[in-house]
Design a protein around this motif. Structure first.
Motif, PDB file in Angstrom:
ATOM      1  N   ARG A  30      47.408   0.546  31.672  1.00  0.00           N
ATOM      2  CA  ARG A  30      48.212   0.109  30.536  1.00  0.00           C
ATOM      3  C   ARG A  30      49.674   0.082  30.911  1.00  0.00           C
ATOM      4  O   ARG A  30      50.087   0.682  31.877  1.00  0.00           O
ATOM      5  CB  ARG A  30      47.990   1.053  29.349  1.00  0.00           C
ATOM      6  N   ARG A  31      50.488  -0.589  30.099  1.00  0.00           N
ATOM      7  CA  ARG A  31      51.911  -0.680  30.399  1.00  0.00           C
ATOM      8  C   ARG A  31      52.732   0.418  29.744  1.00  0.00           C
ATOM      9  O   ARG A  31      53.617   0.977  30.351  1.00  0.00           O
ATOM     10  CB  ARG A  31      52.448  -2.033  29.955  1.00  0.00           C
ATOM     11  N   GLU A  32      52.457   0.716  28.491  1.00  0.00           N
ATOM     12  CA  GLU A  32      53.235   1.689  27.737  1.00  0.00           C
ATOM     13  C   GLU A  32      52.510   3.028  27.666  1.00  0.00           C
ATOM     14  O   GLU A  32      51.296   3.061  27.537  1.00  0.00           O
ATOM     15  CB  GLU A  32      53.478   1.169  26.312  1.00  0.00           C
ATOM     16  N   PRO A  33      53.264   4.124  27.720  1.00  0.00           N
ATOM     17  CA  PRO A  33      52.618   5.438  27.540  1.00  0.00           C
ATOM     18  C   PRO A  33      51.974   5.540  26.156  1.00  0.00           C
ATOM     19  O   PRO A  33      52.439   4.918  25.205  1.00  0.00           O
ATOM     20  CB  PRO A  33      53.789   6.425  27.654  1.00  0.00           C
ATOM     21  N   ILE A  34      50.903   6.314  26.075  1.00  0.00           N
ATOM     22  CA  ILE A  34      50.216   6.508  24.798  1.00  0.00           C
ATOM     23  C   ILE A  34      50.291   7.982  24.402  1.00  0.00           C
ATOM     24  O   ILE A  34      50.483   8.852  25.243  1.00  0.00           O
ATOM     25  CB  ILE A  34      48.749   6.022  24.860  1.00  0.00           C
ATOM     26  N   ASP A  49      58.173  12.067  25.579  1.00  0.00           N
ATOM     27  CA  ASP A  49      58.876  11.091  24.746  1.00  0.00           C
ATOM     28  C   ASP A  49      60.188  11.680  24.230  1.00  0.00           C
ATOM     29  O   ASP A  49      60.578  12.791  24.601  1.00  0.00           O
ATOM     30  CB  ASP A  49      57.984  10.586  23.603  1.00  0.00           C
ATOM     31  N   GLU A  63      54.081  12.128  30.787  1.00  0.00           N
ATOM     32  CA  GLU A  63      55.513  11.939  30.568  1.00  0.00           C
ATOM     33  C   GLU A  63      55.902  12.640  29.282  1.00  0.00           C
ATOM     34  O   GLU A  63      55.062  13.225  28.596  1.00  0.00           O
ATOM     35  CB  GLU A  63      55.832  10.435  30.475  1.00  0.00           C
ATOM     36  N   THR A  87      53.305  12.393  26.564  1.00  0.00           N
ATOM     37  CA  THR A  87      52.646  11.093  26.472  1.00  0.00           C
ATOM     38  C   THR A  87      51.913  10.883  27.789  1.00  0.00           C
ATOM     39  O   THR A  87      52.210  11.536  28.786  1.00  0.00           O
ATOM     40  CB  THR A  87      53.651   9.944  26.228  1.00  0.00           C
ATOM     41  N   LYS A 102      50.781   8.011  30.511  1.00  0.00           N
ATOM     42  CA  LYS A 102      50.878   6.645  31.014  1.00  0.00           C
ATOM     43  C   LYS A 102      49.613   6.377  31.824  1.00  0.00           C
ATOM     44  O   LYS A 102      49.502   6.766  32.979  1.00  0.00           O
ATOM     45  CB  LYS A 102      52.121   6.443  31.855  1.00  0.00           C
TER      46      LYS A 102
END
Length: 125
Positions: free
Chosen positions: A27-31, A15, A13, A21, A23
């Motif tokens: 996990r829930r949130e992109p890193i 930001d 994705e 980022t 995803k």
């Protein structure tokens, strides 16, 4: 025969600053790219490396959901615990620098919307 697969899959994705980022599906949130790279390193050190035995083959497969966009590199664990194969120019005891450079080169080619998968495949005869 023993086989183990260690797979990390992420949706790429973008930001607010336009940076990629990742995803990761667990996990829930992109890193961030840095956190994703650290996750790959941790997976190798804590899972793959701990599984390997003398005589094993380990293959790293990098895949992006685009046609012909896959890279596969295999090495063999020798009796002296050195790795040899098509991925290394000379036997080495530490694959992490090769994993990092190969991953970073491949990762620069992904764009938002891609699904990026990194798989470590361990085979024991």
């Amino acid at each position: 025969m023993f086989e183990a697969f260690f797979r990390t899959t992420a949706l790429v994705e973008s930001d607010e600053q336009g940076q990629c980022t990742f995803k990761v599906y667990e996990r829930r949130e992109p890193i961030s790219e840095h956190a994703f790279s650290a996750l790959i390193k941790t997976t190798y050190e804590q899972q793959v490396l701990q599984t390997l035995q003398i005589g094993d083959d380990v293959t790293m497969i990098l895949h992006v959901n685009m046609p012909n966009h896959e890279l596969e590199k295999t090495v063999h664990v020798r009796e002296d615990r050195q790795f040899e194969g098509d991925w290394v120019s000379e036997p080495t005891s530490d694959l992490l620098p090769l994993i990092s450079s190969t991953y970073e080169h491949f990762q620069r080619q992904v764009i938002p919307g891609n699904v990026f998968t990194i798989t470590f495949h361990v085979q024991r005869p």
